[in-house]
Design an enzyme around this catalytic site. Structure first.
Site, mmCIF file in Angstrom:
data_model
loop_
_atom_site.group_PDB
_atom_site.id
_atom_site.type_symbol
_atom_site.label_atom_id
_atom_site.label_comp_id
_atom_site.label_asym_id
_atom_site.label_seq_id
_atom_site.Cartn_x
_atom_site.Cartn_y
_atom_site.Cartn_z
ATOM 1 N N ASN A 76 -1.241 28.637 -4.358
ATOM 2 C CA ASN A 76 -1.678 27.195 -4.258
ATOM 3 C C ASN A 76 -2.759 26.831 -5.217
ATOM 4 O O ASN A 76 -2.724 25.887 -5.913
ATOM 5 C CB ASN A 76 -2.438 27.229 -2.725
ATOM 6 C CG ASN A 76 -1.959 26.424 -1.841
ATOM 7 O OD1 ASN A 76 -0.727 25.856 -2.228
ATOM 8 N ND2 ASN A 76 -2.489 26.431 -0.827
ATOM 9 N N GLU A 111 -0.986 30.289 5.831
ATOM 10 C CA GLU A 111 0.355 30.970 5.317
ATOM 11 C C GLU A 111 0.726 32.011 6.120
ATOM 12 O O GLU A 111 1.625 32.940 5.569
ATOM 13 C CB GLU A 111 -0.096 31.456 3.858
ATOM 14 C CG GLU A 111 -0.802 32.745 3.677
ATOM 15 C CD GLU A 111 -2.074 32.727 3.763
ATOM 16 O OE1 GLU A 111 -2.819 33.615 3.550
ATOM 17 O OE2 GLU A 111 -2.712 31.383 4.126
#
Length: 181
Positions: A76, A111
């Site tokens: 990310n 996640e």
């Protein structure tokens, strides 16, 4: 007779309105139990389903798997949250395809994902998790906007089979510990 006919029309109209409201309420409930990004069940739906299954005194096995996208924060930070969202959707798509029927795939948070396997033992759960792991890792991802090569994404997973009488929280804790081991 006229009053009865009027009352019947009002009753029919009221019944139609009740049916419309029930349909709307069911749609709102589904939306409240679905993760908007991945279209998997959300944490609230997961908690309810796991509690329900653990409360049932059923002798059939119940297995819980927790999955985590490896090094997702770094991914990310490198590629941005929109690209990270694409990865989350990709993993969710793989999970949805591999988990039909009674299997309950969930975006657990961030996640992390979870799958509840009612009636399945370790052997079949291992095979499913290996299928997901292999399919996710076998594809080299590309950023949609720039066609940059993002490389591959890997996932880790751990699972635990419910012990007789075990509470949902304890099963979740054991499965999570196996993931981190």
């Amino acid at each position: 007779r006229r009053e009865t006919a009027i009352l019947e029309k009002r009753l029919e109209s009221s019944n139609k309105e009740i049916a419309r409201l029930q349909t709307h309420l069911e749609q709102v409930r589904r939306e409240a139990m679905t993760d908007a990004l991945t279209n998997l069940a959300n944490r609230k739906a997961f908690d309810e389903r796991l509690e329900e299954l653990c409360a049932a005194e059923d002798a059939s096995p119940l297995t819980l798997a927790i999955l985590d996208i490896d090094h997702f924060k770094r991914f990310n930070d490198t590629w941005g949250h929109q690209t990270g969202d694409q990865v989350l959707r990709y993993v969710a798509t793989v999970m949805s395809r591999v988990c039909p029927g009674d299997r309950f795939a969930t975006r657990f948070g961030g996640e992390e994902f979870a799958i509840i396997f009612p009636g399945e033992k370790a052997g079949s759960v291992t095979a499913v998790l290996e299928t997901i792991r292999h399919e996710v890792a076998s594809r080299s991802l590309r950023r949609r906007s720039t066609n940059d090569d993002l490389g591959t994404v890997t996932i880790s997973a751990g699972f635990a089979q419910r012990l007789p009488g075990e509470a949902a929280a304890a099963l979740l804790e054991r499965a999570d510990a196996v993931l981190y081991a």
